[in-house]
Motif scaffolding. Structure first.
Motif, PDB file in Angstrom:
ATOM      1  N   ARG A  17      -2.965  -7.820 -16.675  1.00  0.00           N
ATOM      2  CA  ARG A  17      -1.772  -7.939 -15.825  1.00  0.00           C
ATOM      3  C   ARG A  17      -1.934  -9.062 -14.812  1.00  0.00           C
ATOM      4  NH1 ARG A  17      -2.543  -2.333 -15.458  1.00  0.00           N
ATOM      5  NH2 ARG A  17      -2.942  -2.517 -13.208  1.00  0.00           N
ATOM      6  N   ARG A  18      -3.116  -9.178 -14.219  1.00  0.00           N
ATOM      7  CA  ARG A  18      -3.364 -10.230 -13.224  1.00  0.00           C
ATOM      8  C   ARG A  18      -3.169 -11.612 -13.837  1.00  0.00           C
ATOM      9  NH1 ARG A  18      -6.567 -13.963 -11.933  1.00  0.00           N
ATOM     10  NH2 ARG A  18      -8.048 -13.559 -13.589  1.00  0.00           N
ATOM     11  N   VAL A  19      -3.723 -11.811 -15.018  1.00  0.00           N
ATOM     12  CA  VAL A  19      -3.589 -13.098 -15.704  1.00  0.00           C
ATOM     13  C   VAL A  19      -2.130 -13.366 -16.063  1.00  0.00           C
ATOM     14  CG1 VAL A  19      -4.192 -14.348 -17.829  1.00  0.00           C
ATOM     15  CG2 VAL A  19      -5.975 -13.151 -16.535  1.00  0.00           C
ATOM     16  N   ALA A  20      -1.422 -12.343 -16.517  1.00  0.00           N
ATOM     17  CA  ALA A  20      -0.013 -12.517 -16.890  1.00  0.00           C
ATOM     18  C   ALA A  20       0.828 -12.942 -15.687  1.00  0.00           C
ATOM     19  CB  ALA A  20       0.541 -11.230 -17.494  1.00  0.00           C
ATOM     20  N   ILE A  21       0.608 -12.319 -14.541  1.00  0.00           N
ATOM     21  CA  ILE A  21       1.347 -12.687 -13.335  1.00  0.00           C
ATOM     22  C   ILE A  21       1.035 -14.129 -12.956  1.00  0.00           C
ATOM     23  CG2 ILE A  21       1.568 -12.251 -10.852  1.00  0.00           C
ATOM     24  CD1 ILE A  21       1.068  -9.237 -11.544  1.00  0.00           C
TER      25      ILE A  21
ATOM     26  N   GLU B 260       0.788  -5.532  -7.284  1.00  0.00           N
ATOM     27  CA  GLU B 260       1.331  -6.307  -8.403  1.00  0.00           C
ATOM     28  C   GLU B 260       2.859  -6.310  -8.354  1.00  0.00           C
ATOM     29  OE1 GLU B 260      -2.224  -5.543 -11.684  1.00  0.00           O
ATOM     30  OE2 GLU B 260      -0.612  -4.070 -11.475  1.00  0.00           O
ATOM     31  N   ARG B 261       3.439  -5.202  -7.976  1.00  0.00           N
ATOM     32  CA  ARG B 261       4.889  -5.137  -7.835  1.00  0.00           C
ATOM     33  C   ARG B 261       5.354  -6.065  -6.710  1.00  0.00           C
ATOM     34  NH1 ARG B 261       7.589  -0.851 -10.119  1.00  0.00           N
ATOM     35  NH2 ARG B 261       8.813  -0.374  -8.274  1.00  0.00           N
ATOM     36  N   VAL B 262       4.607  -6.090  -5.621  1.00  0.00           N
ATOM     37  CA  VAL B 262       4.923  -7.023  -4.526  1.00  0.00           C
ATOM     38  C   VAL B 262       4.872  -8.449  -5.038  1.00  0.00           C
ATOM     39  CG1 VAL B 262       4.012  -8.003  -2.369  1.00  0.00           C
ATOM     40  CG2 VAL B 262       4.248  -5.515  -2.618  1.00  0.00           C
ATOM     41  N   ARG B 263       3.855  -8.780  -5.800  1.00  0.00           N
ATOM     42  CA  ARG B 263       3.734 -10.153  -6.322  1.00  0.00           C
ATOM     43  C   ARG B 263       4.908 -10.489  -7.233  1.00  0.00           C
ATOM     44  NH1 ARG B 263       4.330 -14.687  -6.160  1.00  0.00           N
ATOM     45  NH2 ARG B 263       3.401 -16.096  -7.630  1.00  0.00           N
ATOM     46  N   LEU B 264       5.369  -9.546  -8.053  1.00  0.00           N
ATOM     47  CA  LEU B 264       6.537  -9.809  -8.906  1.00  0.00           C
ATOM     48  C   LEU B 264       7.793 -10.022  -8.070  1.00  0.00           C
ATOM     49  CD1 LEU B 264       6.162  -7.523 -12.050  1.00  0.00           C
ATOM     50  CD2 LEU B 264       5.576  -9.928 -11.761  1.00  0.00           C
TER      51      LEU B 264
ATOM     52  N   LEU C 219      18.525  -3.428  -7.429  1.00  0.00           N
ATOM     53  CA  LEU C 219      17.145  -2.959  -7.583  1.00  0.00           C
ATOM     54  C   LEU C 219      16.328  -3.308  -6.337  1.00  0.00           C
ATOM     55  CD1 LEU C 219      14.621  -1.906  -9.067  1.00  0.00           C
ATOM     56  CD2 LEU C 219      14.413  -4.186 -10.085  1.00  0.00           C
ATOM     57  N   LEU C 220      16.436  -4.541  -5.881  1.00  0.00           N
ATOM     58  CA  LEU C 220      15.684  -4.954  -4.691  1.00  0.00           C
ATOM     59  C   LEU C 220      16.090  -4.126  -3.476  1.00  0.00           C
ATOM     60  CD1 LEU C 220      15.728  -8.812  -5.286  1.00  0.00           C
ATOM     61  CD2 LEU C 220      13.774  -7.263  -5.537  1.00  0.00           C
ATOM     62  N   GLU C 221      17.364  -3.780  -3.373  1.00  0.00           N
ATOM     63  CA  GLU C 221      17.812  -2.934  -2.263  1.00  0.00           C
ATOM     64  C   GLU C 221      17.188  -1.547  -2.366  1.00  0.00           C
ATOM     65  OE1 GLU C 221      22.049  -3.449  -2.630  1.00  0.00           O
ATOM     66  OE2 GLU C 221      22.014  -5.223  -1.326  1.00  0.00           O
ATOM     67  N   ARG C 222      17.085  -1.008  -3.586  1.00  0.00           N
ATOM     68  CA  ARG C 222      16.430   0.303  -3.761  1.00  0.00           C
ATOM     69  C   ARG C 222      14.948   0.227  -3.409  1.00  0.00           C
ATOM     70  NH1 ARG C 222      19.340   0.341  -8.503  1.00  0.00           N
ATOM     71  NH2 ARG C 222      17.487   0.119  -9.786  1.00  0.00           N
ATOM     72  N   LEU C 223      14.316  -0.890  -3.730  1.00  0.00           N
ATOM     73  CA  LEU C 223      12.879  -1.028  -3.455  1.00  0.00           C
ATOM     74  C   LEU C 223      12.577  -1.074  -1.959  1.00  0.00           C
ATOM     75  CD1 LEU C 223      11.801  -3.494  -6.280  1.00  0.00           C
ATOM     76  CD2 LEU C 223      11.293  -1.049  -6.096  1.00  0.00           C
ATOM     77  N   ARG C 224      13.597  -1.377  -1.157  1.00  0.00           N
ATOM     78  CA  ARG C 224      13.388  -1.368   0.302  1.00  0.00           C
ATOM     79  C   ARG C 224      13.148   0.049   0.820  1.00  0.00           C
ATOM     80  NH1 ARG C 224      18.014  -4.914   3.013  1.00  0.00           N
ATOM     81  NH2 ARG C 224      19.208  -3.265   2.032  1.00  0.00           N
TER      82      ARG C 224
ATOM     83  N   LEU D  48       6.336  -3.114  -0.351  1.00  0.00           N
ATOM     84  CA  LEU D  48       7.472  -3.373  -1.238  1.00  0.00           C
ATOM     85  C   LEU D  48       8.728  -3.639  -0.420  1.00  0.00           C
ATOM     86  CD1 LEU D  48       7.001  -0.765  -4.102  1.00  0.00           C
ATOM     87  CD2 LEU D  48       6.744  -3.238  -4.248  1.00  0.00           C
ATOM     88  N   ARG D  49       8.918  -2.876   0.643  1.00  0.00           N
ATOM     89  CA  ARG D  49      10.075  -3.063   1.518  1.00  0.00           C
ATOM     90  C   ARG D  49      10.085  -4.475   2.097  1.00  0.00           C
ATOM     91  NH1 ARG D  49      10.243   1.408   3.990  1.00  0.00           N
ATOM     92  NH2 ARG D  49       8.461   1.039   5.342  1.00  0.00           N
ATOM     93  N   GLU D  50       8.941  -4.917   2.574  1.00  0.00           N
ATOM     94  CA  GLU D  50       8.845  -6.256   3.164  1.00  0.00           C
ATOM     95  C   GLU D  50       9.123  -7.348   2.126  1.00  0.00           C
ATOM     96  OE1 GLU D  50       5.554  -9.116   5.353  1.00  0.00           O
ATOM     97  OE2 GLU D  50       5.225  -6.952   5.342  1.00  0.00           O
ATOM     98  N   ALA D  51       8.536  -7.210   0.943  1.00  0.00           N
ATOM     99  CA  ALA D  51       8.756  -8.208  -0.112  1.00  0.00           C
ATOM    100  C   ALA D  51      10.211  -8.225  -0.553  1.00  0.00           C
ATOM    101  CB  ALA D  51       7.833  -7.932  -1.302  1.00  0.00           C
TER     102      ALA D  51
END
Length: 188
Positions: free
Chosen positions: A38-42, A80-84, A166-171, A177-180
């Protein structure tokens, strides 16, 4: 998940290093149980579809799959979700320091993209493949290169903007995740 991945003509789409035939595998690798995979894919996606702030044909096509991965169950860690989410922000606007204010110049981008639409149409309806994009781009003068870039940026921005719910739900999730998500949403 990623059911429609093989429906995209990746071989006709370009990214920073040529034809985007490796993007489907990188997207699938985001769902691997192996953290290193996953790290390499990101890392690879970050270099291929938004290389040094540039967007490519494959960029807009990859965004819905990134959103689908974020929305669904996956082995991704919170970081990883934050990075995405950060990757989606980079795709949507590039480097925020390019803008004099906290406002993304969407109207200007739309006008520039409209002026470059014929260039993208010439490429997409021509005999070109993903490996030919850089050659096509280098044959254009600088103003036309910028117009073509505006077409790509607008496509990607709109694709990320479609993920706004989706981004609004992630807040509503953990603080990182909220910050990203908030950071990306402010540009949409």
């Amino acid at each position: 998940m990623l059911d429609r991945l093989d429906d995209v003509p990746w071989q006709r789409l370009g990214h920073a290093y040529g034809a985007a035939t490796d993007v489907p595998g990188q997207l699938r690798d985001l769902l691997s149980d192996d953290v290193e995979t996953r790290r390499v894919a990101i890392w690879q996606l970050g270099g291929n579809i938004v290389h040094q702030g540039s967007r490519w044909q494959a960029s807009a096509y990859a965004v819905p799959f990134l959103l689908e991965i974020l929305a669904g169950p996956s082995p991704l860690t919170a970081s990883e979700r934050v990075r995405l989410i950060e990757l989606l922000g980079e795709l949507a606007i590039g480097d925020p320091s390019f803008y004099a204010s906290d406002e993304f110049p969407l109207d200007e981008l739309r006008a520039d993209a409209a002026a470059g639409a014929h260039l993208m149409a010439a490429f997409e309806t021509g005999p070109y493949g993903g490996d030919d994009f850089m050659d096509f781009l280098s044959d254009l003068d600088e103003p036309d290169q910028e117009r073509l870039g505006a077409v790509l940026l607008l496509r990607v921005h709109e694709a990320v903007r479609a993920g706004k719910p989706l981004l609004e739900r992630l807040r509503d999730s953990d603080p990182a995740l909220r910050e990203a998500a908030t950071g990306t949403l402010r540009w949409l």
